[in-house]
Design a protein around this motif. Sequence first.
Motif, PDB file in Angstrom:
ATOM      1  N   GLU A 173       5.094   1.862   8.370  1.00  0.00           N
ATOM      2  CA  GLU A 173       3.642   1.797   8.000  1.00  0.00           C
ATOM      3  C   GLU A 173       2.907   3.029   8.655  1.00  0.00           C
ATOM      4  OE1 GLU A 173       3.823  -2.273   5.987  1.00  0.00           O
ATOM      5  OE2 GLU A 173       2.524  -2.083   7.375  1.00  0.00           O
ATOM      6  N   ASP A 174       2.917   2.506   9.987  1.00  0.00           N
ATOM      7  CA  ASP A 174       2.043   3.284  11.140  1.00  0.00           C
ATOM      8  C   ASP A 174       2.872   4.896  11.243  1.00  0.00           C
ATOM      9  OD1 ASP A 174       0.739   1.172  11.695  1.00  0.00           O
ATOM     10  OD2 ASP A 174       1.232   0.812  13.594  1.00  0.00           O
ATOM     11  N   GLU A 205       4.227   6.234   8.420  1.00  0.00           N
ATOM     12  CA  GLU A 205       3.763   6.733   7.246  1.00  0.00           C
ATOM     13  C   GLU A 205       2.457   7.366   7.247  1.00  0.00           C
ATOM     14  OE1 GLU A 205       5.263   7.360   4.266  1.00  0.00           O
ATOM     15  OE2 GLU A 205       3.609   7.860   3.292  1.00  0.00           O
ATOM     16  N   ARG A 256       1.541  11.099   6.985  1.00  0.00           N
ATOM     17  CA  ARG A 256       0.557  11.424   5.985  1.00  0.00           C
ATOM     18  C   ARG A 256      -0.406  12.363   6.635  1.00  0.00           C
ATOM     19  NH1 ARG A 256      -0.112   9.724   0.721  1.00  0.00           N
ATOM     20  NH2 ARG A 256       1.717   8.681   0.503  1.00  0.00           N
ATOM     21  N   GLN A 280      -1.331  16.111   5.681  1.00  0.00           N
ATOM     22  CA  GLN A 280      -2.728  16.286   5.033  1.00  0.00           C
ATOM     23  C   GLN A 280      -3.435  17.388   6.019  1.00  0.00           C
ATOM     24  OE1 GLN A 280      -4.660  12.853   3.856  1.00  0.00           O
ATOM     25  NE2 GLN A 280      -2.734  12.155   2.213  1.00  0.00           N
ATOM     26  N   MET A 310      -8.398   0.898  12.232  1.00  0.00           N
ATOM     27  CA  MET A 310      -7.754   0.161  11.023  1.00  0.00           C
ATOM     28  C   MET A 310      -7.911   0.685   9.764  1.00  0.00           C
ATOM     29  SD  MET A 310      -6.763  -2.667  12.550  1.00  0.00           S
ATOM     30  CE  MET A 310      -6.655  -2.983  14.285  1.00  0.00           C
ATOM     31  N   TRP A 337      -7.890   3.200   6.866  1.00  0.00           N
ATOM     32  CA  TRP A 337      -7.076   4.809   6.625  1.00  0.00           C
ATOM     33  C   TRP A 337      -7.771   5.752   6.815  1.00  0.00           C
ATOM     34  CZ3 TRP A 337      -3.294   7.811   6.763  1.00  0.00           C
ATOM     35  CH2 TRP A 337      -3.336   8.845   5.844  1.00  0.00           C
ATOM     36  N   GLN A 338      -9.095   5.751   6.242  1.00  0.00           N
ATOM     37  CA  GLN A 338      -9.875   7.184   6.524  1.00  0.00           C
ATOM     38  C   GLN A 338      -9.929   7.390   7.733  1.00  0.00           C
ATOM     39  OE1 GLN A 338      -9.944   8.511   3.306  1.00  0.00           O
ATOM     40  NE2 GLN A 338      -9.815   6.673   2.038  1.00  0.00           N
ATOM     41  N   HIS A 360      -3.198 -10.567  14.993  1.00  0.00           N
ATOM     42  CA  HIS A 360      -2.381  -9.370  15.028  1.00  0.00           C
ATOM     43  C   HIS A 360      -1.417  -9.422  13.999  1.00  0.00           C
ATOM     44  CE1 HIS A 360       0.947  -6.702  16.379  1.00  0.00           C
ATOM     45  NE2 HIS A 360      -0.163  -5.717  16.545  1.00  0.00           N
ATOM     46  N   ALA A 370      -1.884  -6.952  10.607  1.00  0.00           N
ATOM     47  CA  ALA A 370      -1.028  -5.529  10.509  1.00  0.00           C
ATOM     48  C   ALA A 370      -0.547  -5.361   8.937  1.00  0.00           C
ATOM     49  CB  ALA A 370      -0.266  -5.643  11.834  1.00  0.00           C
ATOM     50  N   PRO A 371       0.045  -6.408   8.481  1.00  0.00           N
ATOM     51  CA  PRO A 371       0.784  -6.082   7.279  1.00  0.00           C
ATOM     52  C   PRO A 371      -0.190  -5.964   6.196  1.00  0.00           C
ATOM     53  CG  PRO A 371       1.292  -8.450   7.982  1.00  0.00           C
ATOM     54  CD  PRO A 371       0.737  -7.649   9.082  1.00  0.00           C
ATOM     55  N   ARG A 421      -3.112  -4.846   6.569  1.00  0.00           N
ATOM     56  CA  ARG A 421      -3.679  -3.486   6.791  1.00  0.00           C
ATOM     57  C   ARG A 421      -2.812  -2.168   6.026  1.00  0.00           C
ATOM     58  NH1 ARG A 421      -3.167  -0.199  11.112  1.00  0.00           N
ATOM     59  NH2 ARG A 421      -2.418  -1.694  12.536  1.00  0.00           N
ATOM     60  N   GLY A 422      -1.269  -2.577   6.467  1.00  0.00           N
ATOM     61  CA  GLY A 422      -0.169  -1.530   5.951  1.00  0.00           C
ATOM     62  C   GLY A 422      -0.322  -1.687   4.216  1.00  0.00           C
ATOM     63  N   LEU A 423      -0.497  -2.971   3.747  1.00  0.00           N
ATOM     64  CA  LEU A 423      -0.419  -2.862   2.113  1.00  0.00           C
ATOM     65  C   LEU A 423      -1.618  -2.428   1.678  1.00  0.00           C
ATOM     66  CD1 LEU A 423       1.247  -4.793   0.632  1.00  0.00           C
ATOM     67  CD2 LEU A 423      -0.380  -6.524   0.490  1.00  0.00           C
ATOM     68  N   ARG A 424      -3.101  -2.319   2.301  1.00  0.00           N
ATOM     69  CA  ARG A 424      -3.938  -1.579   1.706  1.00  0.00           C
ATOM     70  C   ARG A 424      -3.868  -0.144   1.830  1.00  0.00           C
ATOM     71  NH1 ARG A 424      -8.887  -1.400   4.689  1.00  0.00           N
ATOM     72  NH2 ARG A 424      -8.143  -2.788   6.126  1.00  0.00           N
ATOM     73  N   ASN A 425      -3.203   0.191   2.848  1.00  0.00           N
ATOM     74  CA  ASN A 425      -2.908   1.672   3.300  1.00  0.00           C
ATOM     75  C   ASN A 425      -1.819   2.167   1.972  1.00  0.00           C
ATOM     76  OD1 ASN A 425      -4.650   1.848   5.302  1.00  0.00           O
ATOM     77  ND2 ASN A 425      -3.083   1.736   6.688  1.00  0.00           N
ATOM     78  N   ILE A 448      -3.577   2.922  -1.405  1.00  0.00           N
ATOM     79  CA  ILE A 448      -4.364   4.201  -1.199  1.00  0.00           C
ATOM     80  C   ILE A 448      -3.238   5.338  -1.132  1.00  0.00           C
ATOM     81  CG2 ILE A 448      -5.819   5.536   0.328  1.00  0.00           C
ATOM     82  CD1 ILE A 448      -6.898   2.856   1.629  1.00  0.00           C
ATOM     83  N   TRP A 449      -2.296   5.493  -0.353  1.00  0.00           N
ATOM     84  CA  TRP A 449      -1.477   6.322  -0.387  1.00  0.00           C
ATOM     85  C   TRP A 449      -0.542   6.490  -1.665  1.00  0.00           C
ATOM     86  CZ3 TRP A 449       1.296   4.190   4.655  1.00  0.00           C
ATOM     87  CH2 TRP A 449       0.411   4.333   5.758  1.00  0.00           C
ATOM     88  N   LEU A 450      -0.412   5.516  -2.407  1.00  0.00           N
ATOM     89  CA  LEU A 450       0.172   5.458  -3.846  1.00  0.00           C
ATOM     90  C   LEU A 450      -0.673   6.319  -4.567  1.00  0.00           C
ATOM     91  CD1 LEU A 450       1.941   2.089  -4.337  1.00  0.00           C
ATOM     92  CD2 LEU A 450       2.847   4.281  -4.549  1.00  0.00           C
ATOM     93  N   GLU A 501      -3.110   8.316  -3.882  1.00  0.00           N
ATOM     94  CA  GLU A 501      -3.031   9.695  -3.373  1.00  0.00           C
ATOM     95  C   GLU A 501      -1.925  10.561  -3.711  1.00  0.00           C
ATOM     96  OE1 GLU A 501      -5.348   8.955   1.144  1.00  0.00           O
ATOM     97  OE2 GLU A 501      -3.150   9.928   1.146  1.00  0.00           O
ATOM     98  N   ASP A 502      -0.727   9.938  -3.703  1.00  0.00           N
ATOM     99  CA  ASP A 502       0.483  10.361  -4.203  1.00  0.00           C
ATOM    100  C   ASP A 502       0.761  10.672  -5.712  1.00  0.00           C
ATOM    101  OD1 ASP A 502       1.083  10.439  -1.433  1.00  0.00           O
ATOM    102  OD2 ASP A 502       2.738   9.014  -1.361  1.00  0.00           O
TER     103      ASP A 502
END
Lengths: 154, 601
Positions: A25-26, A28, A32, A36, A131, A133-134, B368, B372-373, B375-379, B382-384, B386-387
């Motif tokens: 994820e990190d 990615e 990304r 960008q 934390m 994304w933006q 932690h 972390a997961p 945050r990954g899920l949320r991102n 967003i990336w989906l 975006e894509d």
Amino acid sequence: MNSFAPYPPSFLQPPLVLVIEDSNEDFEALDRSFRQSSVKARLHRTQTGKQALDYLEQSILAKPTHPENVPVLILLDLNLPGMRGQAVLQSIKKNPLLSYIPTVILTTSLNLKDIHECYRLGANSYLVKKMEWQSFRQSMHIMIEYWLDTATLP
Amino acid sequence: MILKKKFVILILDDCHEDLQTYQRFLERDRTNSYEIHPACHAREALQFCETQWPDLIVLDFLLPDLNGLQFIDAIEAIANGKPLPSILVMTGQGDEEVAVTFMKKGVQDYLIKNKVTETNFQQSVQRILDQVQLRRSLELQQKWQLAISKVSLHIRESLDIDEILNTAVSEAKDFLFCDRAIIYQFEPNWAGNIVAESVSPPWRAALGENIIDTCFEKSKALMYAQGRKTAIDDIYKADLSECHIGLLEAFQVRASIIVPILLPLDRSVSLPKLWGLLIVHQCQNPRPWEDAEGLFLEQISVQLAIGIHQSELLQQLNQELAQRSRAEQRLLIQTQIQGKLIQDLAKSTTLLEIRNRDLDTFVAFASHDLRAPLRGLRNLVIWLLEDLGAVINPELQNKFDMMTLRVHGMEVLLNDLLQYAQIGRVEANLTTVCIEKLLRDIINELEIPIDFTIHIAPDMPNLVVDYRALYQIFVNLIQNAVKHHTRTDGRVEITATLEGDFYRFDIIDDGPGILPEHHENIFKIFRTFGNPHSRDNTGVGLAIVKKIVELQGGTITIESNGYSGTIFRLTVPVSYLNSDQSDSALGIASDLTGTLNTISA
């Protein structure tokens, strides 16, 4: 963009950045952010410190024929499986063939001890991953533009 | 009996006339009376001596069967250790030499037959018997001394009260040759018990009788308490009440001596304590008591008193020792219990430490590895998006929104959980807090609909409290009131009242209310009664509030009928630790309040 490109036109390839990051994820998020960014770069990712050091060794050996495979920048996560990020940093900075490559620490750790240790070992910069994304993307863009565009590299 | 016994006189003379003369002389003695036994022959006299030992023998020198000296030898032969009787020898004229021989043999006196007169005969007998009497009383005294020593020794050898009492009665009875000896112990009401007895058959045993002596005279008690004894030779001639005579007759008593037993001075009372009586009885016949017998009993009584006193002291000591031992045992048990409690406490403490460590581990893990997961899920969402870019249809967009919402809810829940787990684990930082300013800070930070009113009563105090704790309490309560309100133009009022050592804060809203059946559960973790799908509604908030309030030493209660508003009633203890400080702080704070009012105005 700098009109005095640091690489001969024959290569015409964007500079190579070595990313040592175990989290998909990190990576990615980082990838990304690079995609960008207005500054183009190629990324080579390894998931462990060992793989990174192996790659660096081989690329240095092959430098005369393939200088494009030697990274111009190393992005290093501290929290890695197996070899710790600090140990990887130490190996890079102790190796006279590698020590010139700017190495930037990318981590979630705000621990003062980690920060001190990394700079002492020769880290060229220490960035805490944001934390959101933006915010993350923003700080990555600044970092990319600075090291790959603003700063003059060896 | 011993002393008043009649003297036994044996007269031995072969001349019948002389025999009668001497007998007559003795019978005519007005001052003394004797038991006289005449004998004509030595053989007859010796036979008599074998049955009864005379005190005095009037002996004719010339006897037909034996001469006087031979008779004395014969008496000595049958004496068998007894002291020889005194002898008065009657001799003829011119036999003085013989008389000297007799005197050498231990004869007490001699008289010349033809010079004997009634007077000199009587005088001689009297003199001899006086000596006998003297010797006898000396012997008796020695015997008494011996008896008293024996009794005292017995008494002092023993510390057992029953043994002491039984020794005393047995010795007293045997020594005085009486029929019964008893010890009577008083009870507080002058009644009493016979606690020891020695009685000769066939007389009735009185031991163990409880005597409720209604005829006991109080004056007698006083007399006894003063240590005086009573000797009654004959109960019918002693001027006793009929009641008393009846009591004595019941035990066949005819004569008695009563000696008080007085214990050594009691510390609390000035008189010696009259413990009881030592009594000897003569049954059936009257008995003229000797003074010496009374004295003997008195001495026994003194020894008895010492024995009883010592025994009582011992008993008291034993009781005290027993009490002390019991107390020590109790102490021991208590110490053991305490030891166990301390052990238990140590165990619990260790357990608590382990749990705290577990919690630390959990908190570290949650902060932690759970974050972390998420945050990954949320991102990734967003990336989906975006894509996918512009090609996304509204239906897909909606699902992505829902997903983001859920992920956000999960993050809020995680943060709440971490917060709940960490309450009380951070040391309280006490400062003087202006509550009004605190509330305004909260209101400024919260997203409150524009029409919603939050009114803060003007008399908010300044308290020495942990700012963060109070902030969390109020932020949760105010947020709840706004969030769960059905209208956007709701109203919340916050008031403060000083109640003893506590400040009571009421957070009053005009929202939908909470049904009474939910009141008990509302402060429990993960209980929510609003819309379960709504944002930020994790059911942890009020549990956090309650935990923090209680940690500050306060309480929180709810009041609501379920359809017209809710009051959360909160108490916060007023810290007196820094009362001076808080007073001065109050002054500053009221200035501050003034400033704030000016600003808000």
